[in-house]
Design a protein around this motif. Structure first.
Motif, mmCIF file in Angstrom:
data_model
loop_
_atom_site.group_PDB
_atom_site.id
_atom_site.type_symbol
_atom_site.label_atom_id
_atom_site.label_comp_id
_atom_site.label_asym_id
_atom_site.label_seq_id
_atom_site.Cartn_x
_atom_site.Cartn_y
_atom_site.Cartn_z
ATOM 1 N N PRO A 1 -4.037 4.231 -5.920
ATOM 2 C CA PRO A 1 -4.906 3.626 -4.636
ATOM 3 C C PRO A 1 -4.160 2.769 -4.162
ATOM 4 O O PRO A 1 -3.909 1.974 -4.549
ATOM 5 C CB PRO A 1 -6.230 3.534 -5.168
ATOM 6 N N PRO A 2 -4.217 2.756 -2.471
ATOM 7 C CA PRO A 2 -3.433 1.587 -1.953
ATOM 8 C C PRO A 2 -3.999 0.449 -1.972
ATOM 9 O O PRO A 2 -3.287 -0.719 -2.145
ATOM 10 C CB PRO A 2 -3.923 2.307 -0.390
ATOM 11 N N PRO B 1 0.887 -1.302 -0.121
ATOM 12 C CA PRO B 1 0.096 0.222 -0.260
ATOM 13 C C PRO B 1 0.939 1.113 0.091
ATOM 14 O O PRO B 1 0.400 2.062 -0.630
ATOM 15 C CB PRO B 1 -0.943 -0.173 1.264
ATOM 16 N N GLU B 2 1.951 1.305 0.747
ATOM 17 C CA GLU B 2 2.686 2.547 0.929
ATOM 18 C C GLU B 2 3.460 3.035 -0.453
ATOM 19 O O GLU B 2 3.335 3.824 -0.945
ATOM 20 C CB GLU B 2 3.682 2.503 1.895
ATOM 21 N N THR B 3 4.092 2.117 -1.185
ATOM 22 C CA THR B 3 4.447 1.976 -2.444
ATOM 23 C C THR B 3 3.400 2.584 -3.225
ATOM 24 O O THR B 3 3.814 3.402 -4.125
ATOM 25 C CB THR B 3 5.034 0.713 -2.905
ATOM 26 N N ARG B 4 2.212 1.942 -3.208
ATOM 27 C CA ARG B 4 1.370 2.327 -4.215
ATOM 28 C C ARG B 4 0.816 3.724 -4.023
ATOM 29 O O ARG B 4 0.749 4.442 -5.047
ATOM 30 C CB ARG B 4 -0.236 1.499 -4.205
ATOM 31 N N VAL B 5 0.691 4.095 -2.786
ATOM 32 C CA VAL B 5 0.296 5.637 -2.526
ATOM 33 C C VAL B 5 1.535 6.428 -3.015
ATOM 34 O O VAL B 5 1.078 7.584 -3.614
ATOM 35 C CB VAL B 5 0.130 5.681 -1.213
ATOM 36 N N ALA B 6 2.855 6.211 -2.853
ATOM 37 C CA ALA B 6 4.014 7.022 -3.245
ATOM 38 C C ALA B 6 3.910 7.185 -4.929
ATOM 39 O O ALA B 6 4.198 8.280 -5.110
ATOM 40 C CB ALA B 6 5.199 6.456 -2.982
#
Lengths: 121, 155, 740
Positions: free
Chosen positions: C478-479, C469-474
């Protein structure tokens, strides 16, 4: 001439159980899978007694009973409600809709048979 | 069982006897499904020499075994005259290629003997018993042991 | 149908219900709750519970019950849906399916207590502890309402005998409208004792004033029985409120209902004559029954020992009021309701036999066509026209028979959402599975073969595709990642796609790894697509660390193999940073195959069309010899080993002239491609697959057999095996030595 029972239940398992129990008890059994189908089968098969579930798709048990009772031709046919619902107001509702009696699932074959005989014309 | 037959013995067994080369062999009639003429078989790659190939038996794939080759008596050259005896072994059905069917026998226990110990070039374990009649000696083929080796079935 | 058959029906139905349940919950999760869907999921669990009760599957009943109650909360108030609760419900689906499986196999069900508590807590069900008890009581295999008719010996023993009751019964008009008939009550009462029935006609109006819908008759029944009053009342429990009813004891043994206490009381009083006489029969009394609607009748007068009961007051359910439970009537279905069609259960063996016969028919028809051709009938001759008719009918029968075994892929697709959830919880990633075309149908055997490769690919998509999720948000995504699983028919095959919106294939890493593993040459020029597809190469696994999800050693090559063994193909296309798309195409059935018919070394052979990539003829100079006896051909940007089919099968000697004959580039699974050379290609046709193993055994290089129009058997080649056993050194080395 064996007496005819129409069972209305959306569960295949339940339909088979009912067929099994009732035909062992010497009744002729017709099955329907929801209220709408039940109305159709009722007209086709002219049963002596109807057993119906409450929770069904398309047309639920309450609606089914009301529809049967509205029809002058069948409004005297005994209808037993077979349901897991034991809440008094559910029973009350079934009764208000025009149910003749109710049986709680899971049913005991002997008692079911007795209940059917109890209302059999 | 024909009781009117003097020779018949209650408890006797029935066999189908056939020729392979100069010799006579037989199988229990209860294992036999049908007898049919020879038809051209399709070769199977990577198969032992006694597997002639497969033929179409009313829609099933029937392997044909050259019994002569299987018994170590040399390969047959199948022709129109040859006969296929369709037998069932456990859950498999196979066809045995033989020269001709010679007899249907009803044999009492007196005529059934164990297989004598002979030299090992013809594997004696391929025979169950020997039927000894007046002038004939007929080996009963042990169908279980002539079946091709089953490889390990991969899951 | 025996009980065992019904059990089988129950578990089959459970599977359907579970699929509906899961579909419904996913719909609620993605589109928000609507009444129809909520009703449908509630019904699914409700039905499972009902059936489970019938068979006495206690563990299943109790968990389904809690589940149902949780759903009931939502059913009564759609705004009760929130993400946390949905997650919990979806987890419960998995557990429910485990419990069903345990009941089915008769193994120890998993302990559901913890999850049940969680459900109760999350849905505020704990306050209903007593309801719980009550509900479970319902599941005692006793029908409370009918207990009255139980003549248990134990009961009878304790029941004082010889009482007389007076029953006044005045039906309301409504009683008749519910299918009741007073006669039936009397009939039933007569089974419990001796009756004297009198009908009260006092209310009957003149005929001119009589309304057919009114109820004018009343009855009085004097009944001698050994039963107690409750049992008598139970006869009328279904007409509670539909009549005026009184039941009084007018003589007989000791009064019941508190009678024991009274006896004790009297016993303790000692010899108080006045009191001792209370309730005894000789007590003269002018007391009249003060009962509503019951006319007094002549009879042995005695004070009623009990107050008149309200009719139905003694029903089995003890009148516990659970008010506040709004009873809603399901709205009329707005969505298109797919009405279930009538079904019959048929043993699959029967269907298999039918499929076999159909194969025969196809073969026989081909034979007939050949004979008609040989006989020199013209195309317009009656015989030829009749044949065309027959061919059309055969085709229809064939598709009809195939349709019998066709099943929607939905159950398999539904299983995948569980896989996604499991991988998510193991990796801490967030992903949602979207389904599309899950009603697409394909032969059962194909479905069975599909489960493993699909499971693996879905795992892969989440484990290697979706970022945490963090990577995706970065990355501005969407997470929660999305994995889309879809199915559709395309030119007589089924195509299944798995699309994720994850990181895509890391081409640099894949290429380096492939070079490192000697799968491609160091300087090989590969297109992006070719690099992506390297992940299917044998022994290739990109997992940096072996996670507990993807497992060790099972790579995409195994996936490709299992798909190819179904006569299918798989490929991948990917866009770095955007995600990957795996696409499988499979035959709709394993009973027939699109065959490429070839002649080689005097034999007729069949290759699956799906395995043949292209055909060509060679010119001198196209063929390179490597090492002692290996020939390769340069095609498709790579060197492909030539496979001399006749020699491989042991039917012929090694060819010397490769320009005669036809080359077919064949996909050989694990081992890559092979250029099969055969004498000639005869054409393409559908062939019926026949197993060699039925009566023989597996033959190396041969996948199966078929029967041609002339009645002859033709062998179907196992392309994978032939390519991988192309005698000589391993292909990898070969390509490498050439690439330098």
């Amino acid at each position: 001439m064996s007496k005819k029972v129409l069972t209305v239940d959306d569960s295949r398992t339940m339909r088979e159980m009912l067929r099994h129990t009732l035909s062992s008890a010497g009744f002729e059994v017709v099955t329907a899978e929801d209220g709408a189908d039940g109305i159709k089968k009722l007209e086709e098969s002219q049963p002596d007694v109807v057993i119906t579930d409450i929770n069904m798709p398309v047309m639920d048990g309450f609606e089914f009973i009301e529809n049967v009772r509205k029809n002058a031709e069948y409004n005297r046919v005994p209808i037993l409600v077979l349901t897991t619902e034991s809440a008094p107001e559910k029973k009350q509702r079934a009764q208000n809709a025009g149910a003749t009696g109710w049986i709680v699932k899971p049913f005991d074959p002997e008692k079911l048979t007795r209940a059917v005989n109890r209302v059999m014309p | 069982m024909h009781d009117e037959n003097e020779q018949a013995v209650v408890g006797g067994e029935e066999f189908i006897a056939f020729r392979v080369g100069e010799q006579e062999f037989c199988v229990e009639i209860t294992s036999t499904r049908e007898i049919r003429g020879w038809s051209q078989a399709t070769r199977l790659p990577h198969s032992p020499d006694y597997i002639v190939g497969v033929i179409n038996l009313r829609g099933t794939i029937l392997p044909i075994m050259d019994l002569s080759a299987r018994l170590g008596m040399g390969m047959s050259a199948p022709s129109e005259r040859h006969v296929i005896i369709v037998v069932q072994v456990r859950d498999k059905t196979i066809g045995l290629l033989v020269d001709s069917v010679s007899d249907i026998l009803d044999v009492g226990p007196d005529h059934l003997r164990p297989v004598p110990e002979v030299s090992s070039d013809m594997s004696t374990e391929m025979f169950n018993r020997v039927i000894v009649l007046d002038k004939r000696i007929i080996c009963e083929i042990c169908l279980e042991s002539i079946m091709p080796e089953q490889e390990m079935q991969a899951a | 149908m025996s009980l065992d058959d019904i059990k089988e029906t129950f578990f089959a139905e459970c599977a359907d219900q579970m699929a509906d349940l899961e579909t419904g919950l996913h719909e609620i999760q993605s589109d928000g709750p609507d009444m129809d869907t909520v009703n449908a999921v509630f019904r699914a669990v409700h039905s499972i519970k009902g059936g489970a009760g019938a068979f006495g599957y206690a563990a299943l009943v109790s968990f389904a019950h809690v589940f149902e109650n949780a759903l009931d909360v939502i059913r009564n108030d759609l705004s009760q849906v929130n993400e946390e609760r949905m997650d919990l419900l979806l987890r419960s689906v998995d557990v429910l399916s485990d419990v069903i499986e345990a009941e089915r196999t008769g193994t120890e069900p998993t302990d559901t207590t913890a999850l049940a508590r969680e459900l109760e807590a999350a849905f505020g069900l704990t306050a209903e502890g007593e309801e719980e008890e009550d509900a479970l009581e319902d599941f005692a295999p006793v029908t409370i309402d009918l207990e009255a008719f139980d003549l248990d010996a134990s009961d009878a023993a304790e029941t004082p005998s010889g009482r007389t009751y007076r029953i006044s019964f005045a039906p309301h008009a409504s009683l008749y409208l519910k299918g009741h008939d007073p006669l039936r009550f009397f009939r039933e009462l007569s089974e419990m004792g001796t009756l004297g029935v009198s009908c009260d006609l006092d209310s009957l109006p003149k005929l001119t004033e009589l309304s057919p819908d009114e109820s004018y008759l009343k009855w009085q029944v004097d009944m001698e029985t050994e039963r107690d009053r409750d049992e008598i009342a139970a006869v009328f429990d279904w007409v509670d409120g539909e009549c005026d009813l009184t039941i009084e004891e007018i003589g007989g043994g000791s009064p019941d209902g508190g009678g024991e206490e009274l006896d004790d009381f009297l016993a303790n009083l000692g010899d108080d004559p006045e009191l001792a006489d209370i309730g005894s029969e000789e007590t003269p009394s002018g007391g009249e029954a003060a009962s509503a609607g019951a006319a007094p009748v002549a009879g042995p007068d005695s004070p009623p020992s009990t107050a008149p009961v309200a009719s139905g007051g003694a029903t089995g359910d003890n009148g516990k009021d659970r008010s506040g439970e709004a009873v809603r009537r399901p709205e009329k279905e707005k969505k298109e309701v797919k009405k279930p069609s009538q079904t019959i259960r048929v043993e699959s063996e029967k269907v298999d036999r039918l499929i076999n016969l159909m194969g025969e028919l196809v073969i026989n028809q081909a034979m007939l066509a050949e004979r008609i051709g040989q006989a020199g009938f013209g195309n317009a001759s009656p015989a030829a026209l009749a044949l065309v008719e027959l061919q059309n009918l055969t085709r229809e029968i064939q598709s009809g028979v195939m349709a019998i075994r066709a099943q929607p892929v939905k159950p398999v697709f539904m299983r995948m959402s569980r896989i996604v959830r499991e991988v998510c919880s193991a990796t801490g990633k967030k992903a949602l599975l979207e389904l599309e075309g899950e009603h697409t149908e394909v032969d059962t055997t194909v479905i069975e073969g599909l489960i493993d490769p699909l499971t693996h690919m879905i795992r892969n998509a989440v484990d290697h595709g979706i970022e945490d999720p963090e990577t995706r948000v970065a990355l501005g995504k969407p997470p929660q990642g999305t994995v889309k699983l879809s199915a559709y028919h395309s030119s007589g095959r089924i195509v299944i796609e798995i699309k994720d919106d994850g990181a895509g294939i890391n081409r640099e890493r894949v290429l380096n790894k492939a070079i490192e593993k000697g799968i491609v040459g160091r300087d090989a020029k590969l297109t992006d697509d070719e690099i992506d597809n390297l992940i299917f190469a044998p022994g290739f696994s990109t997992a940096e660390a072996i996670t507990d999800v993807s497992g060790r050693g099972v790579g995409m090559d195994v996936v490709r193999q299992s798909i190819q063994s179904l006569g299918g193909r798989v490929s991948i296309s990917s866009e770095p940073g955007k995600g990957s798309l795996f696409s499988m195409s499979l035959p709709l059935t394993l009973a027939v195959l699109d065959g490429m018919i070839v002649k080689e070394a005097g034999q007729t052979l069949v290759l699956p069309v799906s395995a043949v990539l292209e055909t060509a003829t060679l010119k001198p100079g196209d063929v390179y010899t490597i090492g002692k006896n290996h020939r390769v051909v340069k095609m498709r940007n790579t060197l492909i080993p030539i496979i001399d089919v006749g020699r491989q099968l042991g039917f012929a000697e090694q060819r010397t002239d490769f320009t005669k004959g036809t080359i077919m580039v064949v996909e050989g699974g694990k081992s890559g491609m092979g250029a099969f050379i055969v004498d000639s290609i005869e054409g393409q046709q559908q062939v019926v697959i026949k197993s060699l193993e039925t009566n023989y055994k597996r033959v190396p290089s041969i996948a199966a057999a078929t029967i041609l129009g002339n009645g002859q058997i033709a062998l179907i080649l196992d392309c994978d095996h032939i390519v991988s056993h192309n005698s000589g050194e391993p292909e990898a080395e070969l390509i490498q030595s050439m690439a330098g």
